[in-house]
Enzyme design. Structure first.
Site, PDB file in Angstrom:
ATOM      1  N   ASP A   1       1.667   6.239   5.908  1.00 23.54           N
ATOM      2  CA  ASP A   1       0.669   5.346   5.318  1.00 23.54           C
ATOM      3  C   ASP A   1       1.172   4.663   4.045  1.00 23.54           C
ATOM      4  OD1 ASP A   1      -1.782   4.204   5.859  1.00 23.54           O
ATOM      5  OD2 ASP A   1      -2.898   5.572   4.569  1.00 23.54           O
TER       6      ASP A   1
ATOM      7  N   LYS B   1      -9.545  13.105   8.738  1.00 20.43           N
ATOM      8  CA  LYS B   1      -9.000  12.682  10.022  1.00 20.43           C
ATOM      9  C   LYS B   1      -8.879  13.874  10.973  1.00 20.43           C
ATOM     10  CE  LYS B   1      -6.049   8.983   8.132  1.00 20.43           C
ATOM     11  NZ  LYS B   1      -6.546   7.854   8.929  1.00 20.43           N
TER      12      LYS B   1
ATOM     13  N   GLU C   1      -9.393   3.928   2.548  1.00 20.71           N
ATOM     14  CA  GLU C   1      -8.958   4.021   1.154  1.00 20.71           C
ATOM     15  C   GLU C   1      -7.903   2.994   0.777  1.00 20.71           C
ATOM     16  OE1 GLU C   1      -5.504   5.130   2.984  1.00 20.71           O
ATOM     17  OE2 GLU C   1      -7.514   5.762   3.544  1.00 20.71           O
TER      18      GLU C   1
ATOM     19  N   ASP D   1     -11.938   7.352   4.337  1.00 18.91           N
ATOM     20  CA  ASP D   1     -10.702   7.083   5.068  1.00 18.91           C
ATOM     21  C   ASP D   1     -10.369   5.592   5.100  1.00 18.91           C
ATOM     22  OD1 ASP D   1      -8.431   7.769   6.468  1.00 18.91           O
ATOM     23  OD2 ASP D   1      -9.409   7.693   8.430  1.00 18.91           O
TER      24      ASP D   1
ATOM     25  N   LYS E   1       0.846  -1.201   0.000  1.00 14.49           N
ATOM     26  CA  LYS E   1       0.000   0.000   0.000  1.00 14.49           C
ATOM     27  C   LYS E   1       0.878   1.245   0.000  1.00 14.49           C
ATOM     28  CE  LYS E   1      -3.066   2.598   3.098  1.00 14.49           C
ATOM     29  NZ  LYS E   1      -3.723   2.593   4.425  1.00 14.49           N
TER      30      LYS E   1
ATOM     31  N   ASP F   1      -2.163  10.428   3.889  1.00 14.65           N
ATOM     32  CA  ASP F   1      -3.573  10.079   4.064  1.00 14.65           C
ATOM     33  C   ASP F   1      -4.257  11.083   4.977  1.00 14.65           C
ATOM     34  OD1 ASP F   1      -6.027   8.897   4.182  1.00 14.65           O
ATOM     35  OD2 ASP F   1      -5.413   7.286   5.544  1.00 14.65           O
TER      36      ASP F   1
ATOM     37  N   ARG G   1      -7.714  -0.182   1.193  1.00 14.61           N
ATOM     38  CA  ARG G   1      -8.284  -1.377   0.551  1.00 14.61           C
ATOM     39  C   ARG G   1      -8.777  -1.073  -0.857  1.00 14.61           C
ATOM     40  NH1 ARG G   1     -12.385  -1.642   5.468  1.00 14.61           N
ATOM     41  NH2 ARG G   1     -10.552  -0.623   6.353  1.00 14.61           N
TER      42      ARG G   1
END
Length: 503
Positions: free
Chosen positions: A297, A286, A358, A356, A274, A279, A360
């Site tokens: 991230d 967030k 995201e 959030d 990933k 993020d 996946r």
């Protein structure tokens, strides 16, 4: 830093080279109850009881973590001796060895010592030979010397004085120890790359930066690399990935890096990382506090690239493909909105209930893309869920797989590498939480079992090959005073590939 290996059986009088050889320091272990290790006994005899007298005087009690330098020592080639407390002999463990090695390096790095003879690798660690001790010691040293100063106007003090380490090992372990040393250096180099990528700020480590890093690895180590841009990603109909990327001015990149160490027909292991380089959470924004850490991230991507570098340096006889979908997750007028429905490369439609969640959304298209390699196994690595931190804290990486054999291999590798993982459930019943009234599935399943339902989501796109998911949200970086990327799970992944290669 140079590492060399020399076989030595201290109990059979073969230590003359170590006793008389020139060295700035020799490192010896001392157990509690004034018990000397094998090497310490020989040094004690050569120095006419100096070590015993120091212990008897109470200058060091052998408790784990205690150290003591002896200067201007006569009778041996080393000008000084470092005594390291090992704790109770009957409780000496792999962790105790690691702690002892760490404090030894810290003590040495605070001096002007250039060359050291390290005897602790021969200590009696349960179920371990001295080649394991060499590898663990090198990794501990490299961890102590790692610094991230690239972004400072005046970098911290330069490299440590220590330049050469000679390890004494059991003669029977000499060959294995040399292999272990080589692998440890390669592994440390891969971990350092992973840490550097994680520690860089999001305005530097962009998707394009990750792509350029992959290109550099390919150039330096003779790998094949393809970097797909926006138009190519669109042509592949990666609608899920693109739905996340579209809210940022940074163009998305889809990186495919291939290492061929085995026969061309041998099915590769595919590592998917990933690569969200920052993020914000998107429209599901967030909280501001701690958001700076969302530069981490992309640590899944960083660990995959670090592993590829390590594998290439080791020259493992295995085929490995790294796939990195990378973009930012930002709020914008055209960004994903809660309730939007997107179509994945596989053709499944996804209701985006939370922007959030995201990671996946970009991984699912990468998992579909992985099918073209007819892989022997696919392992995705992601800082995927805060729920995994609640479940496991910051010690164990979360492991999910329906394939018992693959899960077993990864758990074995985690134990061998000292990079712990814990298997979590992936029962079909959890899939019900991902049901959507309007799409084939939703991208979240509510608060219960959040890390499990995230893995369940990914499993829907990994049905055609053996697959495992590593959730590194709790292990990829540290917060607080020791803030920084850890380099995990590069040791786990590298050990898994070492085992697959039979190296």
């Amino acid at each position: 830093m140079d590492f060399s290996i020399k076989g030595c059986d201290w109990s059979k009088g073969t230590a003359n080279g170590f006793l008389t050889g020139k060295s700035d320091c020799i490192v010896l272990g001392v157990f509690e109850a004034q018990t000397l290790s094998g090497a310490a006994l020989d040094i004690d005899e050569a120095t006419k009881g100096l070590v015993s007298r120091v212990i008897k005087a109470g200058d060091i009690d052998g408790k784990l973590g205690k150290t003591l330098f002896l200067h201007e020592v006569s009778g041996i080639g080393a000008s000084r001796v470092l005594l390291v407390g090992l704790g109770r002999q009957d409780a000496f463990s792999q962790k105790a060895y690691g702690d002892a090695a760490k404090v030894a390096w810290r003590a040495l790095l605070g001096t002007k010592v250039v060359q050291v003879t390290f005897t602790l690798a021969q200590l009696p660690v349960p179920e371990r030979a001295s080649d394991w001790g060499v590898r663990a010691a090198i990794l501990a040293l490299r961890n102590e010397t790692y610094k991230f100063t690239q972004m400072k106007s005046k970098p911290d003090a330069g490299a440590p004085a220590l330049k050469r380490v000679v390890f004494s090992v059991d003669p029977a372990d000499d060959k294995a120890a040399k292999v272990a040393a080589k692998q440890a250096v390669a592994l440390a180099n891969g971990m350092d790359l992973t840490r550097d990528l994680g520690n860089l700020p999001g305005n530097v480590c962009t998707p394009t930066y990750l792509a350029n890093t992959a290109k550099k690895i390919a150039k330096d180590w003779g790998l094949k690399v393809d970097v797909l841009g926006l138009k190519q990603i669109q042509a592949l109909k990666m609608g899920s990935f693109l739905s996340v990327a579209k809210g940022s001015v940074e163009p998305p990149q889809f990186i495919v890096l291939q290492y061929r160490g085995a026969a061309a027909k041998a099915a590769p292991v595919v590592l998917v990382g990933k690569g969200i380089t920052f993020d914000s959470g998107g429209i599901s924004l967030k909280p501001g506090e701690g958001m700076d850490e969302m530069k981490y991230d992309m640590c899944g991507a960083g660990s995959v690239l670090g592993t590829m570098r390590a594998v290439a340096e080791m020259g493992l006889k295995v085929n490995v493909v790294a796939i990195v979908p990378t973009c930012e997750n930002m709020p914008a007028g055209n960004a994903n909105k809660p309730g939007d429905i997107v179509t994945s490369m596989k053709g499944l439609t996804i209701e985006v209930l939370n922007t959030d969640a995201e990671g996946r959304l970009i991984l699912c298209d990468a998992l579909t893309y992985a099918e073209r390699f007819k892989p022997a196994a696919v392992i995705d690595v992601a800082t995927l869920t805060g729920a995994c931190i609640i479940a496991l804290g910051h010690h164990n990486t979360g492991l999910f797989s329906k394939d018992d054999a693959l899960a077993g291999e990864l758990l074995d590798a985690s134990r061998e590498a000292g990079d712990p993982a814990w298997r979590l459930p992936l029962d079909d019943e959890y899939q019900d939480q991902l049901k959507s009234n309007f799409a084939d599935l939703a991208n979240i399943g509510g608060r219960p079992a959040g890390s499990v339902t995230a893995a369940c989501f990914l499993s829907r796109f990994a049905e055609n090959y053996p697959w495992a998911h590593l959730d590194i949200a709790g292990t990829a970086w540290k917060s607080g005073a020791a803030k920084g990327a850890t380099g995990r799970p590069v040791p786990l992944l590298a050990q898994f590939l070492i085992d697959r290669a039979g190296a």
